[in-house]
Design a protein around this motif. Structure first.
Motif, short mmCIF file in Angstrom:
data_model
loop_
_atom_site.label_atom_id
_atom_site.label_comp_id
_atom_site.label_asym_id
_atom_site.label_seq_id
_atom_site.Cartn_x
_atom_site.Cartn_y
_atom_site.Cartn_z
N ARG A 32 0.83 -1.21 0.00
CA ARG A 32 0.00 0.00 0.00
C ARG A 32 0.87 1.26 0.00
NH1 ARG A 32 -1.53 2.84 4.56
NH2 ARG A 32 -0.75 1.14 5.85
N LEU A 33 1.95 1.25 0.76
CA LEU A 33 2.80 2.43 0.88
C LEU A 33 3.87 2.50 -0.21
CD1 LEU A 33 3.24 2.61 4.75
CD2 LEU A 33 1.60 3.83 3.30
N SER A 34 4.49 1.37 -0.52
CA SER A 34 5.51 1.42 -1.58
C SER A 34 4.86 1.74 -2.92
CB SER A 34 6.31 0.11 -1.65
OG SER A 34 5.49 -0.98 -1.96
N GLU A 35 3.69 1.18 -3.17
CA GLU A 35 3.02 1.48 -4.43
C GLU A 35 2.53 2.93 -4.48
OE1 GLU A 35 3.04 -0.36 -7.10
OE2 GLU A 35 3.86 -2.17 -6.18
N LEU A 36 2.17 3.51 -3.34
CA LEU A 36 1.84 4.94 -3.30
C LEU A 36 3.05 5.75 -3.73
CD1 LEU A 36 0.10 7.42 -2.63
CD2 LEU A 36 0.75 7.09 -0.21
N ALA A 37 4.21 5.41 -3.20
CA ALA A 37 5.44 6.11 -3.59
C ALA A 37 5.71 5.95 -5.09
CB ALA A 37 6.62 5.60 -2.77
N ILE A 38 5.46 4.77 -5.61
CA ILE A 38 5.68 4.52 -7.04
C ILE A 38 4.69 5.33 -7.88
CG2 ILE A 38 5.61 2.75 -8.86
CD1 ILE A 38 6.52 0.75 -6.58
N LEU A 39 3.44 5.39 -7.46
CA LEU A 39 2.45 6.19 -8.21
C LEU A 39 2.81 7.67 -8.20
CD1 LEU A 39 -1.00 4.58 -7.29
CD2 LEU A 39 0.46 4.14 -9.29
N ILE A 40 3.29 8.17 -7.08
CA ILE A 40 3.72 9.57 -7.01
C ILE A 40 4.88 9.80 -7.98
CG2 ILE A 40 4.81 11.30 -5.52
CD1 ILE A 40 3.13 9.97 -3.19
N THR A 41 5.78 8.85 -8.05
CA THR A 41 6.91 8.94 -8.98
C THR A 41 6.43 8.89 -10.42
OG1 THR A 41 8.32 7.87 -7.32
CG2 THR A 41 9.13 7.90 -9.59
N ALA A 42 5.53 7.97 -10.72
CA ALA A 42 4.99 7.87 -12.08
C ALA A 42 4.30 9.16 -12.49
CB ALA A 42 4.02 6.69 -12.18
N LYS A 43 3.54 9.74 -11.59
CA LYS A 43 2.86 11.01 -11.89
C LYS A 43 3.88 12.11 -12.14
CE LYS A 43 -0.02 14.47 -11.99
NZ LYS A 43 -0.71 14.81 -13.24
N ARG A 44 4.89 12.20 -11.32
CA ARG A 44 5.90 13.26 -11.45
C ARG A 44 6.53 13.26 -12.84
NH1 ARG A 44 9.12 16.00 -13.18
NH2 ARG A 44 10.81 17.15 -12.19
N TYR A 45 6.83 12.07 -13.35
CA TYR A 45 7.51 11.95 -14.64
C TYR A 45 6.56 11.59 -15.77
CZ TYR A 45 11.54 12.56 -11.79
OH TYR A 45 12.45 13.10 -10.91
N ARG A 46 5.27 11.59 -15.48
CA ARG A 46 4.26 11.25 -16.48
C ARG A 46 4.62 9.92 -17.17
NH1 ARG A 46 0.53 14.91 -17.77
NH2 ARG A 46 0.42 14.26 -19.94
N ALA A 47 5.05 8.99 -16.35
CA ALA A 47 5.46 7.67 -16.84
C ALA A 47 4.21 6.80 -16.97
CB ALA A 47 6.49 7.05 -15.90
N ARG A 48 3.63 6.84 -18.14
CA ARG A 48 2.36 6.19 -18.40
C ARG A 48 2.39 4.69 -18.14
NH1 ARG A 48 0.70 6.86 -23.92
NH2 ARG A 48 2.70 5.90 -24.28
N TYR A 49 3.42 4.02 -18.65
CA TYR A 49 3.50 2.57 -18.48
C TYR A 49 3.71 2.22 -17.01
CZ TYR A 49 4.39 -2.31 -19.50
OH TYR A 49 4.31 -3.69 -19.54
N GLU A 50 4.51 3.02 -16.31
CA GLU A 50 4.74 2.78 -14.89
C GLU A 50 3.41 2.89 -14.13
OE1 GLU A 50 8.44 3.80 -12.20
OE2 GLU A 50 7.34 5.63 -12.70
N TRP A 51 2.61 3.91 -14.45
CA TRP A 51 1.29 4.04 -13.82
C TRP A 51 0.43 2.83 -14.15
CZ3 TRP A 51 -0.57 7.60 -10.39
CH2 TRP A 51 -1.92 7.47 -10.07
N PHE A 52 0.38 2.48 -15.43
CA PHE A 52 -0.41 1.33 -15.88
C PHE A 52 -0.03 0.06 -15.10
CE2 PHE A 52 0.26 -2.47 -18.51
CZ PHE A 52 -1.06 -2.88 -18.69
N ALA A 53 1.26 -0.17 -14.91
CA ALA A 53 1.72 -1.40 -14.25
C ALA A 53 1.47 -1.38 -12.75
CB ALA A 53 3.21 -1.62 -14.54
#
Length: 183
Positions: free
Chosen positions: A64-85
């Motif tokens: 729950r927390l590590s994936e929140l950090a990953i989603l924040i990172t994906a949003k920051r860099y507009r990393a579409r595939y990272e968000w999708f995954a």
């Protein structure tokens, strides 16, 4: 259109094949995401996949927390595939869909648990400023300890590398998948 040459097993060096097999044999289930690009430097790919394995499955943070950090990172860099995954993994890990949606929209999430709020503040400040305030650091340290703060930095750093690679390599979303960051 992907930018890096696709490496078929026949075109790979022995070291590339060795690393590709190690990546494909793990929980990742194949060569996707940044790995096809990273394999052009097999020693780097090997080092990063080992770091990523720890960041994803070995850190002290629940999904729950590590994936929140990953989603924040994906949003920051507009990393579409990272968000999708990672969006489905965040929800499966217990993150409320409303929190993920606020992150996607660049809004302040409401009704976060204290640990979620600490991760959100830390990661958002880190990606916005390249640093965090004393208040964000002290809150994260009190909640997760120094080990947790270092691991949170590692998660953000690793997934920054992932997101930037996905963007530069132009890794496409699966057909029919909407762009999570479309205007």
């Amino acid at each position: 259109m992907p930018r890096f040459t696709a490496l078929t097993p026949e075109a790979m060096t022995p070291r590339q094949r060795e690393v590709a097999e190690a990546i494909g044999a793990g929980a990742r289930g194949g060569l996707r995401g940044p790995f096809p690009a990273w394999l052009h430097s097999p020693d780097m790919a090997d080092a990063l996949q080992r770091a990523g394995r720890f960041m994803r499955w070995g850190s002290s943070f629940p999904a729950r927390l590590s994936e929140l950090a990953i989603l924040i990172t994906a949003k920051r860099y507009r990393a579409r595939y990272e968000w999708f995954a990672h969006h489905p993994l965040a929800i499966e890990g217990g993150l409320k869909p409303e929190i993920a949606e606020a992150v996607r929209l660049g809004q302040q999430p409401q009704d976060m648990a204290p640990d979620e709020a600490a991760v959100h503040r830390f990661c958002t400040e880190l990606h916005a400023d390249g640093d965090v305030s004393d208040a964000a650091f002290d809150t994260a340290k009190a909640m997760f300890g120094e080990t947790g703060v270092v691991e949170l930095l590692g998660i953000c750093g690793y997934y920054t590398a992932v997101g930037l690679t996905l963007n530069v390599a132009r890794v496409p979303l699966p057909d029919g998948t909407p762009d999570p960051f479309a205007a």
